[in-house]
Scaffold this motif. Structure first.
Motif, PDB file in Angstrom:
ATOM      1  N   LEU A  11       0.844  -1.183   0.000  1.00  0.00           N
ATOM      2  CA  LEU A  11       0.000   0.000   0.000  1.00  0.00           C
ATOM      3  C   LEU A  11       0.887   1.244   0.000  1.00  0.00           C
ATOM      4  N   ALA A  40      -6.389  -5.019 -12.953  1.00  0.00           N
ATOM      5  CA  ALA A  40      -7.231  -4.339 -11.982  1.00  0.00           C
ATOM      6  C   ALA A  40      -8.573  -5.060 -11.899  1.00  0.00           C
ATOM      7  N   THR A  90      -3.457   0.965  -9.211  1.00  0.00           N
ATOM      8  CA  THR A  90      -3.847  -0.119  -8.316  1.00  0.00           C
ATOM      9  C   THR A  90      -4.238  -1.359  -9.112  1.00  0.00           C
ATOM     10  N   GLN A 116      -0.003  -7.629  -5.015  1.00  0.00           N
ATOM     11  CA  GLN A 116      -0.968  -6.543  -4.994  1.00  0.00           C
ATOM     12  C   GLN A 116      -0.270  -5.201  -4.788  1.00  0.00           C
ATOM     13  N   THR A 118      -1.521  -1.313  -4.172  1.00  0.00           N
ATOM     14  CA  THR A 118      -2.670  -0.460  -3.899  1.00  0.00           C
ATOM     15  C   THR A 118      -2.182   0.961  -3.674  1.00  0.00           C
ATOM     16  N   SER A 120      -3.454   4.481  -2.571  1.00  0.00           N
ATOM     17  CA  SER A 120      -4.603   5.107  -1.922  1.00  0.00           C
ATOM     18  C   SER A 120      -4.132   5.972  -0.766  1.00  0.00           C
TER      19      SER A 120
END
Length: 121
Positions: A11, A40, A90, A116, A118, A120
């Motif tokens: 993240l 995605a 993402t 993954q 991400t 954000s």
């Protein structure tokens, strides 16, 4: 067989950076093109960047100037350095490697399990 293991997802806030790594191991005679793809939610898997055995690179227009692909042939590893990340980056990122297991083998594509990413706040 040839196994690919990916590292480096996570993240990150918009504008941040991440570095992905993908190491190939197993019975490897030679490796040709290495690359990164992403998928995605609800979308098809798309090419992010590729690098040939001669270090020629190709990037998706959406990542040009922000992402850099590189490889370390001694380690059978491909990297993806990502800067100025955006929420639209993402996705699950997959590496793909073209490899031969021996002189008797033909080139085959192998895929990593995905990592993954991400973006954000």
């Amino acid at each position: 067989q040839v196994q690919l293991v990916e590292f480096g997802g996570g993240l990150v806030q918009p504008g941040g950076s991440l570095r992905l790594s993908c190491a190939a191991s197993g019975s490897i005679f030679s490796i040709s093109t290495m690359g990164w793809y992403r998928q995605a939610p609800g979308k098809q898997r798309e090419l992010v960047a590729t690098i040939t055995s001669g270090d020629s690179t190709n990037y998706a227009d959406s990542v040009k100037g922000r992402f850099t692909i590189s490889r370390d042939n001694a380690k059978n590893t491909v990297y993806l350095q990502m800067h100025s990340l955006k929420p639209e980056d993402t996705a699950v990122y997959y590496c793909k490697v073209g490899a031969r297991r021996g002189i008797w083998d033909h080139m085959r594509d192998y895929w990593g399990q995905g990592t993954q990413v991400t973006v954000s706040s």
